[in-house]
Motif scaffolding. Structure first.
Motif, PDB file in Angstrom:
ATOM      1  N   PRO A 113     -23.104 -12.154 -87.999  1.00  0.00           N
ATOM      2  CA  PRO A 113     -22.341 -13.098 -87.178  1.00  0.00           C
ATOM      3  C   PRO A 113     -23.129 -14.353 -86.815  1.00  0.00           C
ATOM      4  N   LEU A 114     -24.431 -14.219 -86.543  1.00  0.00           N
ATOM      5  CA  LEU A 114     -25.240 -15.382 -86.205  1.00  0.00           C
ATOM      6  C   LEU A 114     -25.347 -16.332 -87.386  1.00  0.00           C
ATOM      7  N   LEU A 115     -25.592 -15.793 -88.572  1.00  0.00           N
ATOM      8  CA  LEU A 115     -25.685 -16.639 -89.752  1.00  0.00           C
ATOM      9  C   LEU A 115     -24.345 -17.270 -90.097  1.00  0.00           C
TER      10      LEU A 115
ATOM     11  N   LEU B 238     -43.155   3.230-104.644  1.00  0.00           N
ATOM     12  CA  LEU B 238     -41.864   3.445-103.990  1.00  0.00           C
ATOM     13  C   LEU B 238     -41.765   2.633-102.697  1.00  0.00           C
ATOM     14  N   ALA B 239     -42.842   2.577-101.932  1.00  0.00           N
ATOM     15  CA  ALA B 239     -42.826   1.788-100.693  1.00  0.00           C
ATOM     16  C   ALA B 239     -42.662   0.304-100.991  1.00  0.00           C
ATOM     17  N   LEU B 240     -43.341  -0.188-102.025  1.00  0.00           N
ATOM     18  CA  LEU B 240     -43.201  -1.594-102.402  1.00  0.00           C
ATOM     19  C   LEU B 240     -41.781  -1.894-102.873  1.00  0.00           C
ATOM     20  N   SER B 241     -41.195  -0.968-103.608  1.00  0.00           N
ATOM     21  CA  SER B 241     -39.804  -1.122-104.048  1.00  0.00           C
ATOM     22  C   SER B 241     -38.866  -1.244-102.854  1.00  0.00           C
ATOM     23  N   THR B 242     -39.073  -0.420-101.835  1.00  0.00           N
ATOM     24  CA  THR B 242     -38.228  -0.476-100.646  1.00  0.00           C
ATOM     25  C   THR B 242     -38.396  -1.799 -99.915  1.00  0.00           C
ATOM     26  N   ALA B 243     -39.614  -2.343 -99.872  1.00  0.00           N
ATOM     27  CA  ALA B 243     -39.836  -3.641 -99.219  1.00  0.00           C
ATOM     28  C   ALA B 243     -39.042  -4.737 -99.922  1.00  0.00           C
ATOM     29  N   PHE B 244     -39.026  -4.734-101.253  1.00  0.00           N
ATOM     30  CA  PHE B 244     -38.238  -5.730-101.985  1.00  0.00           C
ATOM     31  C   PHE B 244     -36.745  -5.538-101.745  1.00  0.00           C
ATOM     32  N   LEU B 245     -36.314  -4.286-101.645  1.00  0.00           N
ATOM     33  CA  LEU B 245     -34.899  -4.025-101.373  1.00  0.00           C
ATOM     34  C   LEU B 245     -34.503  -4.549 -99.992  1.00  0.00           C
ATOM     35  N   MET B 246     -35.337  -4.314 -98.995  1.00  0.00           N
ATOM     36  CA  MET B 246     -35.040  -4.814 -97.657  1.00  0.00           C
ATOM     37  C   MET B 246     -34.946  -6.335 -97.657  1.00  0.00           C
ATOM     38  N   THR B 247     -35.857  -6.996 -98.362  1.00  0.00           N
ATOM     39  CA  THR B 247     -35.819  -8.452 -98.449  1.00  0.00           C
ATOM     40  C   THR B 247     -34.545  -8.925 -99.136  1.00  0.00           C
ATOM     41  N   ALA B 248     -34.152  -8.238-100.196  1.00  0.00           N
ATOM     42  CA  ALA B 248     -32.940  -8.626-100.915  1.00  0.00           C
ATOM     43  C   ALA B 248     -31.703  -8.494-100.035  1.00  0.00           C
ATOM     44  N   PHE B 249     -31.648  -7.466 -99.205  1.00  0.00           N
ATOM     45  CA  PHE B 249     -30.474  -7.291 -98.349  1.00  0.00           C
ATOM     46  C   PHE B 249     -30.440  -8.326 -97.225  1.00  0.00           C
ATOM     47  N   VAL B 250     -31.592  -8.738 -96.717  1.00  0.00           N
ATOM     48  CA  VAL B 250     -31.600  -9.828 -95.740  1.00  0.00           C
ATOM     49  C   VAL B 250     -31.074 -11.107 -96.383  1.00  0.00           C
ATOM     50  N   LEU B 251     -31.531 -11.393 -97.589  1.00  0.00           N
ATOM     51  CA  LEU B 251     -31.041 -12.570 -98.301  1.00  0.00           C
ATOM     52  C   LEU B 251     -29.545 -12.458 -98.591  1.00  0.00           C
ATOM     53  N   GLN B 252     -29.062 -11.255 -98.852  1.00  0.00           N
ATOM     54  CA  GLN B 252     -27.629 -11.086 -99.095  1.00  0.00           C
ATOM     55  C   GLN B 252     -26.828 -11.461 -97.856  1.00  0.00           C
ATOM     56  N   SER B 253     -27.309 -11.111 -96.664  1.00  0.00           N
ATOM     57  CA  SER B 253     -26.610 -11.496 -95.441  1.00  0.00           C
ATOM     58  C   SER B 253     -26.472 -13.014 -95.346  1.00  0.00           C
TER      59      SER B 253
ATOM     60  N   GLN C 105     -26.517 -15.087 -97.893  1.00  0.00           N
ATOM     61  CA  GLN C 105     -25.596 -15.522 -98.941  1.00  0.00           C
ATOM     62  C   GLN C 105     -24.141 -15.270 -98.560  1.00  0.00           C
ATOM     63  N   VAL C 106     -23.866 -14.136 -97.942  1.00  0.00           N
ATOM     64  CA  VAL C 106     -22.499 -13.844 -97.511  1.00  0.00           C
ATOM     65  C   VAL C 106     -22.055 -14.844 -96.457  1.00  0.00           C
ATOM     66  N   ALA C 107     -22.937 -15.161 -95.506  1.00  0.00           N
ATOM     67  CA  ALA C 107     -22.593 -16.144 -94.482  1.00  0.00           C
ATOM     68  C   ALA C 107     -22.341 -17.517 -95.092  1.00  0.00           C
ATOM     69  N   LEU C 108     -23.014 -17.825 -96.175  1.00  0.00           N
ATOM     70  CA  LEU C 108     -22.850 -19.107 -96.860  1.00  0.00           C
ATOM     71  C   LEU C 108     -21.751 -19.077 -97.916  1.00  0.00           C
TER      72      LEU C 108
ATOM     73  N   VAL D  40     -22.806 -15.345-106.414  1.00  0.00           N
ATOM     74  CA  VAL D  40     -24.230 -15.252-106.738  1.00  0.00           C
ATOM     75  C   VAL D  40     -24.798 -13.915-106.260  1.00  0.00           C
ATOM     76  N   VAL D  41     -24.279 -13.397-105.143  1.00  0.00           N
ATOM     77  CA  VAL D  41     -24.711 -12.074-104.678  1.00  0.00           C
ATOM     78  C   VAL D  41     -24.473 -11.035-105.765  1.00  0.00           C
ATOM     79  N   PHE D  42     -23.275 -11.045-106.329  1.00  0.00           N
ATOM     80  CA  PHE D  42     -22.944 -10.086-107.392  1.00  0.00           C
ATOM     81  C   PHE D  42     -23.828 -10.285-108.619  1.00  0.00           C
ATOM     82  N   ALA D  43     -24.032 -11.542-109.006  1.00  0.00           N
ATOM     83  CA  ALA D  43     -24.829 -11.824-110.200  1.00  0.00           C
ATOM     84  C   ALA D  43     -26.282 -11.385-110.022  1.00  0.00           C
TER      85      ALA D  43
END
Length: 533
Positions: free
Chosen positions: A353-355, A415-430, A432-435, A440-443
């Motif tokens: 909501p903030l974004l 595995l821990a490094l993989s999870t860190a990249f996943l968390m970053t990707a989901f923050v960026l997705q938020s 992208q959705v706000a924008l 591009v999210v799907f792609a």
């Protein structure tokens, strides 16, 4: 009463008021959910044999892939729709009902597709056990309900009850699983005795249905929210007053003011909000197109998250005894490493909501600031996670999760490094959705899944393929999403009194934003999915 004694009640009230703010409440809810999920793994590993856990963990990862993949977009779209509707001053009720209709249609399509694919799922993942397919259907229905309720709660900014749903889900997972393990007598067996003696298969369905039905208990608890009920009732009254005021005043709709009762935070208050006309089509496509794109993107993201256990885990489950034990350890370590994502998903509720509100105002600098801060937090948490699993990872797997086969520290760090990249990707997705960058999210998620598929076909060992695929896929998504957000929110060159300057995205209401420059002017940036006018 002495001055210190008189001061003490005020201090206590201040502390309590801070504890009931969204941040601490979400932390409590996330903590309970994460701990409950890890103990569910530990109890199942203690009570069941490696062969039995193969089917149970396939069920677990399929619920995450199909349930979260197909249905999580409902929560994000519900949250985004309610947040943007509030920011634009339009009534919320119509938007919520529209999302509910689309959610019902999506659920019906999911059930039809799942029914057609059930013979393959039962034979390939469940070892011919059709009762696990019933548990899968129950889990998807409960997940559907919980996502919708949480989406409305997040849109109403009622994070008290949002957090309560997380606590209830954690308790509904933890308490029955502990009772089931006690009834099975697994706590009285030595560590590791279950897989050596062959374990049991009877409790497996119990663990499956416990995990499947916990989200339903969470959804029911969320319906008790007074803010949700007040917001739903108040919307109709607000809409009626807005219509009456517009009809009496006669000016254009976007100039009329209505007293809309907005339910937010601790209670409802009356705020003057500008009632804007409903656009024919939102920036970036229609609401239906956005829901479809976000649903597809979320499905692909869950395929990416769970590809390693669903593909590599099944390879190991079809091997000898050592391979089956190694598959049990792999699935347990993957489940434990992905629990960090349980902490991130609900944090998207207050973030989106903030974004979205900042994007509506055209305040792209604020979008960059909030997104950049959370990306830094995710990467810092990932670095700490790598250090933690290197130090304590083998102990956690052996003593806490009761896994039969050991995994190396470099593999657990991957595995821990993989999870860190996943968390970053989901923050960026938020962001992208706000924008409104749903396409591009799907792609980006599709590109990440394709990168993992390439690794799976290479001649690597099972654990080698799991490690490299787990890192490469999320990394590709993160790079593409970061480049997209930076491009959309970049400062825009503008002409001010004949001098070219830089637009720092000063907050301007979208409806008052300048018109799109003529082609060939050279001063305006390309329209980014309609966010910039």
């Amino acid at each position: 009463m002495s001055p210190p004694s008189a001061e003490r009640p005020r201090v206590m009230r201040s502390v309590l008021s801070r504890l009931v703010t969204p941040g601490p409440l979400l932390a409590i809810g996330l903590g309970s959910t994460t701990v409950a999920a890890s103990l569910w793994f530990a109890n199942a590993n203690r009570a069941l044999s490696s062969h039995s856990t193969a089917g149970l963990y396939a069920f677990y990862f399929l619920v995450g892939t199909i349930g979260t993949g197909v249905l999580a977009g409902l929560e994000q779209e519900m949250t985004r729709t309610v947040a943007r509707t509030h920011a634009a001053g339009r009534p919320v009720g119509v938007a919520v009902r529209g999302q509910l209709r689309q959610a019902a249609g999506l659920a019906a399509v999911t059930v039809v597709i799942l029914g057609g694919a059930s013979p393959f799922l039962v034979s390939h993942f469940f070892g011919g056990d059709w009762t696990l397919a019933l548990a899968l259907l129950a889990g998807l229905a409960a997940t559907w309900a919980s996502f919708l309720v949480r989406g409305v709660l997040a849109g109403c900014q009622d994070f008290r009850y949002y957090s309560l749903t997380l606590v209830v889900q954690g308790l509904a997972t933890l308490v029955p699983s502990v009772l089931l393990t006690l009834a099975d007598g697994a706590y009285s067996r030595p560590v590791g005795a279950a897989h050596q003696a062959g374990g049991g298969t009877g409790p497996m369905l119990g663990y499956a249905f416990i995990f499947a039905l916990a989200p339903l208990a969470a959804a029911l608890s969320g319906l008790a929210s007074p803010v949700l009920r007040r917001s739903w009732r108040a919307t109709g009254a607000a809409t009626g007053r807005a219509a009456d005021s517009v009809a009496a005043a006669g000016p254009p709709v976007d100039a009329a003011l209505a007293d809309e009762v907005v339910a937010a935070g601790d209670g409802a208050e009356t705020l003057p909000t500008t009632v804007l006309p409903e656009p024919d089509e939102e920036p970036g496509g229609s609401p239906r197109e956005k829901l479809v794109l976000l649903t597809l993107a979320t499905l692909v993201s869950q395929l990416l998250i769970n590809a390693v256990p669903l593909i590599i885990g099944q390879r190991l489950a079809a091997g000898d005894t050592h391979s089956v034990d190694l598959g049990k350890s792999l699935n347990s370590s993957m489940g434990l490493s992905r629990l960090a994502l349980l902490c991130l998903f609900p944090l998207q509720a207050p973030l989106l909501p903030l974004l979205a509100a900042a994007a509506v105002r055209g305040d792209f600098r604020e979008v960059r600031r909030k997104t950049g801060f959370l990306i830094g937090a995710c990467l810092a948490a990932g670095a700490l996670g790598v250090v933690a699993v290197v130090v304590a990872g083998p102990w956690l797997l052996t003593v806490y999760l009761h896994t039969p086969a050991k995994l190396s520290r470099p593999f657990l760090a991957a595995l821990a490094l993989s999870t860190a990249f996943l968390m970053t990707a989901f923050v960026l997705q938020s962001a992208q959705v706000a924008l409104n960058r749903h396409r591009v999210v799907f792609a980006s998620w599709l590109a990440g899944l394709a990168a993992m598929a390439v690794v799976f076909v290479l001649p690597l060992s099972s654990l080698g393929a799991a490690a490299w695929a787990g890192i490469l896929g999320p990394l590709v998504v993160t790079v593409i999403a970061a480049a997209d957000v930076m491009f959309v929110t970049r400062p825009v060159p503008v002409a001010v009194d004949g001098v070219t300057g830089v637009d720092q995205a000063v907050p301007v209401p979208v409806e008052q934003a300048p018109a799109e420059p003529e082609r060939g002017s050279g001063h305006g940036a390309p329209v980014a999915e309609g966010v910039r006018r």
